[in-house]
Write an enzyme that holds these catalytic residues in place. Sequence first.
Site, PDB file in Angstrom:
ATOM      1  N   ASP A 230       2.970  -0.997  10.828  1.00 43.00           N
ATOM      2  CA  ASP A 230       1.618  -0.507  10.594  1.00 43.00           C
ATOM      3  C   ASP A 230       0.563  -1.364  11.266  1.00 43.00           C
ATOM      4  OD1 ASP A 230       1.862   1.855   9.302  1.00 43.00           O
ATOM      5  OD2 ASP A 230       1.991   0.984   7.313  1.00 43.00           O
TER       6      ASP A 230
ATOM      7  N   TRP B 189       0.834  -1.211   0.000  1.00 46.13           N
ATOM      8  CA  TRP B 189       0.000   0.000   0.000  1.00 46.13           C
ATOM      9  C   TRP B 189       0.866   1.258   0.000  1.00 46.13           C
ATOM     10  CZ3 TRP B 189      -1.157   3.852   3.803  1.00 46.13           C
ATOM     11  CH2 TRP B 189      -2.276   4.632   3.494  1.00 46.13           C
ATOM     12  N   HIS B 190       1.940   1.239   0.752  1.00 44.48           N
ATOM     13  CA  HIS B 190       2.826   2.405   0.796  1.00 44.48           C
ATOM     14  C   HIS B 190       3.617   2.574  -0.500  1.00 44.48           C
ATOM     15  CE1 HIS B 190       2.241   2.485   5.226  1.00 44.48           C
ATOM     16  NE2 HIS B 190       2.487   3.761   5.049  1.00 44.48           N
ATOM     17  N   GLY B 191       4.039   1.495  -1.108  1.00 39.88           N
ATOM     18  CA  GLY B 191       4.832   1.598  -2.327  1.00 39.88           C
ATOM     19  C   GLY B 191       5.857   0.488  -2.417  1.00 39.88           C
TER      20      GLY B 191
END
Length: 484
Positions: A471, A326-328
Site C-alpha cells: 500500500d 486499517w485493512h483488518g
Amino acid sequence: MDSVFVSLAEATGASLDQLKLIFCLILSYPLGSVFIRVPSPSLKHAFNIVVALFYLIYMLHLGTGTLQLLVSSLGTYFIAANVKGPNMPWIVFTFVMGHLTINHVIRALFELSYETFEITGPQMVLTMKLTTYAWNVWDGRRQVDELDKWQKEKRVVQAPTILEFLGYVSYFPGILVGPYLEFADYMSLVEGTIFKSVKADDLKDSGRLVPKGRKRVAYRKLVVGLVYLGIFVVFGGQYNYSNAVQDWFSDYNFFYSASGGTRWDGAANVQIATIEFAPNMKVLLDSWNMKTNVWLRECVYKRVTPKGKKPGFRSSMLTFATSAFWHGIAGGYYLAFILGGFVQTIGRLCRSNIRPLFLPATYVATRGGPEPPLTLAKQAYDITGTIFTVVILNFMAAPFMLLSIKDSLIGWSHLEYYGLWMVLAAFAFFYGPGTGILKKMQAERVNKAGGPAKVNVTSTTPGPSQVLLLDVADGVAKKVEKAD
C-alpha cells in the site's frame, strides 16, 4: 423497503446488503443534483447529515454503527480543538484507528463475509477522513514556510462549527465506501468557491457557480461503473479466488489461473484503463485506491519521518503497519503485503537495470525528458511488463481475498507457487551477476551514443531502506524513479 430488495436478491443471486448498497450509491447521483441547488452552506451541511442517516439507519440498519461513527467524529472534533501541542494528530490517530481495529476484531470473531455490509466499511473511510482532518488542523497552526504544497492547500486555520464538521464527516457521496475529501475541499464545494476560476462562458445559464458538463460526466461514470458491476455479478460466482482452495482447481493449467483482468476527477479513486493494462506494478498501484494512497503518504509516511531527514526503512515499515491495521487483522493481508514489498523491489530493479536497454541510447545518455520515445522496443517492453504484472498480481492478490493463512497457502499450492518462484528467480538474478552485467551493457550503449557513462556499475542492488510495501507503492517514496 427490504421486501423489494429481498425479491431482487432472490432473482439475481446477489446478497441483500450488496443490492441495498448499490441502490444507495446510484441514488447519490440524483441527490447530488439536489445538493448543488441547496441555497446555503448551512442547509447543505444539514442535507448531508439527513441523507447519511437515511443510508446508514433506514436503508442499511446500522443504527448502532452510526453511533460509533458519531463517537469517533465527535472525539476527533474535541481533541483537535482542545489539544494544542504537536501530539494532537497522533492522539486522534490512535483513537480512531484503535476504534476501527476493535471493530475489525469483532467482524473476524463473527466470521462475517464480504457479502455482509457492516460498519467497518464506512469506518475505514471515516478513519482516513478524521486523521487527515487532524493533520490539516495541526498544519494550520504551523508556520507557512514549514509546509509543503499539499499541506498549504489543505491546512485548516479556522476551527469549523459543529454543524460544518458533522456535514463534512457525513458527506453522503462518499460516506459508505469513499473516497474521502479533505475538509478544505469540502468547504470550497459547499461555499461554491471550488469553481471560482471558471470562465463565465463555461458556467451554467442559471447563474450558479457550477460549470457545464457536470451531469454528463457523472452519469457516464455511473454507466461505466454499472457495466463493470454487471460483469462482476455475472462472472464473479464462477471466477473468484475461493475456487483456488478447491481440489479440482489444481487440475487446470496455468492460463486458466493467470488470466487477467475541467476533468471532474477531484474524487477519482481508480483509473480503470491503467489498472487493467499497467506496464508494471507501481503504475498499477498508483492508479488503484488513489485516495487511500494520498492518506498514507500525507498522514503517515511523511509524518513519521523526522524533520530534515529523508523517509527510509522506518517510515516504510510504520506505513505498512498502518495499512495492515486499517485493512483488518486477517493473516492473508500480511502475506499479500509482504509479497508485494518484494515485487515492488523487483519492479524498481527492472526499471533501473532492464528498462534503459529498451530505450534509445541517446535518450539514456542525455537523461532525456519525462516521456521517453515510444519505440517498437519500448512497446515490446511495456507489453511484456503488462503480462508479468497481471500474472504476478493474480497470485499476490489471492491471500488478500482469501483472508485466512490456511486458505491462502492452499490456494498458492494449487497455483504451484508460481509467484514465489518468479520472485525468487528474479532476486537470484539481480542479487547475483545479473545487475552487474546489465549495468555494463548500459554503460557500453551510452558510450557508443557519445554520452558520458554515468551508469553506476558497482551499485548492484538497493538497500533494505528501499523495500516498500504494497500500500506504500503509490508514489509515496519520491526517490523511486518516475515510472512512465
